[in-house]
Write an enzyme that holds these catalytic residues in place. Structure first.
Site, PDB file in Angstrom:
ATOM      1  N   ASP A   1      63.548  86.392  22.601  1.00 15.42           N
ATOM      2  CA  ASP A   1      62.935  85.279  22.057  1.00 15.42           C
ATOM      3  C   ASP A   1      61.404  85.045  22.706  1.00 15.42           C
ATOM      4  O   ASP A   1      60.874  84.231  22.011  1.00 15.42           O
ATOM      5  CB  ASP A   1      63.557  83.930  21.989  1.00 15.42           C
ATOM      6  N   ASN A   2      61.136  85.760  23.380  1.00 12.86           N
ATOM      7  CA  ASN A   2      59.680  85.593  23.944  1.00 12.86           C
ATOM      8  C   ASN A   2      58.892  86.990  23.889  1.00 12.86           C
ATOM      9  O   ASN A   2      57.776  87.166  24.149  1.00 12.86           O
ATOM     10  CB  ASN A   2      59.642  85.633  25.587  1.00 12.86           C
TER      11      ASN A   2
ATOM     12  N   ASP B   1      54.161  82.594  26.160  1.00 11.57           N
ATOM     13  CA  ASP B   1      55.067  81.802  26.791  1.00 11.57           C
ATOM     14  C   ASP B   1      55.115  82.126  28.158  1.00 11.57           C
ATOM     15  O   ASP B   1      55.898  83.018  28.774  1.00 11.57           O
ATOM     16  CB  ASP B   1      56.279  81.760  25.904  1.00 11.57           C
TER      17      ASP B   1
ATOM     18  N   ASP C   1      63.902  67.630  28.030  1.00 14.29           N
ATOM     19  CA  ASP C   1      63.124  66.409  27.757  1.00 14.29           C
ATOM     20  C   ASP C   1      62.389  66.772  26.730  1.00 14.29           C
ATOM     21  O   ASP C   1      61.434  65.694  26.440  1.00 14.29           O
ATOM     22  CB  ASP C   1      63.022  65.684  28.913  1.00 14.29           C
ATOM     23  N   GLY C   2      61.922  68.092  26.303  1.00  9.44           N
ATOM     24  CA  GLY C   2      60.851  68.509  25.799  1.00  9.44           C
ATOM     25  C   GLY C   2      59.453  68.455  26.241  1.00  9.44           C
ATOM     26  O   GLY C   2      58.560  68.362  25.495  1.00  9.44           O
TER      27      GLY C   2
END
Length: 459
Positions: A248-249, A258, A122-123
């Site tokens: 990706d982190n 993150d 849902d972002g």
């Protein structure tokens, strides 16, 4: 005071690297946390609360900057399985600016709405997740870890459904200040699509803006090798478990960011994990250097299409020694000790690890009690220190000297160290969730910052 200097350098890369997106329209915007210390570093401290909300919840553009948010494109290995379907799925790059040291800094978001990479999400961000990120970044910064800073946290008035926590739960939008959102996964995406020209362009961009310019792919990998070794060492010295060290982190600047299922391990336990879904212990406390090195290898693999393997190999091979050297620096900094010579310093670290591995004394308690290299009692851990587990440690440390002013801050006269264990985090959230009482959060941030001042005191 730092003057604001907008510098949307990302635009020089061109549209192959990002997608313009629109932020979510939130039903409410309740300011819960604003980091004026971070804002002062980029010339934004003078904003009123009203202007703050306009920029960091409604995402009205700041002057001389990006005119629309950009969702960054990247791929990555997630628990070592390659995923070509990810990217900025609930965040975007909102602005870039220079700080007081003339570093290029990003303002990025978390929970700001759906993007082309949201997939089934849902972002959004839960308020609890935002509170946890405030606490993680503040504690890590205080302990000397180079981390993103939680710049803003605003409650959005939405009720969110989640499978892994009681729902519905409150929603929020977070803004972080970070020295680059370019990730190892950004390079992986370009290699996946065989975009060699863009790989070269991104390499030059990162060298120019983060590493002083020049040198090509091998130079970039060497810089990242050095900085990721420092990152891994700082996690160990802090007793921190990130929980999700996917490629990706890992930012190309190796600044930690993150925070999801993070935890501080109470004891020196190499098998301690933060994520309930990390069933194999891939990202356990003691395996974090290995995990970060593995991600570095993925960067090297991505650069292979624009550089020969023999040029890249030295940076990979240098990582273990760089990690050990960085660990000495980080541990000695936390202890407030002056290093002597390499062999003796390494032996001190071995003695420290052997003593703490007995799990008779918590990590925070140990570093607090032995600040400056000598006990200054009394301590609840005195019986443990008298045991055989600490005999080697006491012999090893007795010849070391404290750095100037190691104990000058009044924090070192407190009865107990400042810590950030899961029970404390949950208690802070409980007061917010049940009583809407934010005072424990703000009190904890103040206590953590005071501890950070104490650690920063030595010359």
């Amino acid at each position: 005071m730092t003057q604001y200097h907008g510098d949307p350098a990302i635009l020089t890369l061109g549209p192959d690297f990002y997608d313009p997106v629109a932020p979510a329209d939130f039903p409410q915007t309740i300011l819960r946390f604003r980091n004026d210390r971070a804002a002062a570093s980029v010339g934004l401290v003078g904003l009123t609360d009203e202007a703050w909300i306009r920029h960091f919840a409604r995402f009205e553009a700041v002057p001389d900057n990006l005119r629309e948010p950009l969702a960054l494109r990247y791929h990555g290995h997630q628990f070592r399985s390659y995923n070509p379907e990810i990217g900025d799925g609930r965040g975007f790059l909102f602005a870039q600016m220079r700080d007081g040291a003339d570093r290029l800094m990003d303002l990025g978001t978390k929970g700001s709405g759906r993007t082309p990479y949201s997939r089934f999400g849902d972002g959004r961000l839960t308020l609890k997740g935002g509170v946890r990120e405030v606490l993680a970044t503040e504690m890590l910064e205080a302990l000397g870890v180079d981390t993103s800073q939680t710049f803003s946290l605003i409650e959005t008035g939405e009720a969110l459904e989640r499978n892994d926590e009681p729902s519905p739960t409150r929603g929020a939008v977070l803004v972080r200040l970070q020295h680059s959102h370019i990730r190892i996964g950004t390079f992986q995406r370009l290699a996946y699509f065989e975009e060699r020209e863009n790989l070269t362009k991104l390499t030059d961009y990162c060298l120019a803006h983060y590493y002083g310019g020049g040198g090509g792919p091998a130079a970039l990998l060497d810089h990242v090798s050095r900085e990721t070794a420092r990152l891994a060492a700082s996690y160990v010295a802090a007793g921190f478990v990130h929980g999700v060290l996917n490629s990706d982190n890992i930012a190309i600047t190796a600044q930690s960011f993150d925070y999801g299922p993070w935890r501080f391990t109470p004891f020196w336990d190499g098998a301690f994990t933060a994520a309930y879904f990390d069933h194999s212990g891939l990202y356990a406390f003691g395996r974090q250097p290995e995990a970060i090195h593995w991600d570095l290898v993925q960067l090297a693999a991505s650069l292979r299409s624009i550089a020969p393997a023999e040029a890249l190999t030295p940076a990979l091979e240098a990582f273990p020694k760089r990690f050990q050297a960085a660990l000495v620096t980080a541990i000695f900094r936390r202890l407030g000790l002056r290093p002597m010579e390499a062999e003796r310093d390494a032996a001190l670290l071995v003695a420290l690890e052997e003593a703490l591995a007995a799990k008779t004394v918590a990590i925070d308690r140990f570093f607090f009690d032995w600040r400056g290299g000598a006990r200054r009692g009394p301590s609840p851990a005195d019986d443990a220190y008298a045991g055989p587990e600490f005999a080697g440690w006491k012999r090893a440390v007795e010849s070391y000297e404290a750095v100037p002013d190691a104990l000058s801050h009044p924090y070192w006269s407190d009865e107990s160290p400042c810590s950030m264990h899961i029970e404390e985090v949950e208690a802070i959230w409980c007061r917010i969730d049940t009583d809407d009482d934010w005072s424990p959060l703000h009190a904890k941030v103040a206590a953590v910052r005071r501890m950070g001042e104490a650690h920063a005191a030595p010359a």
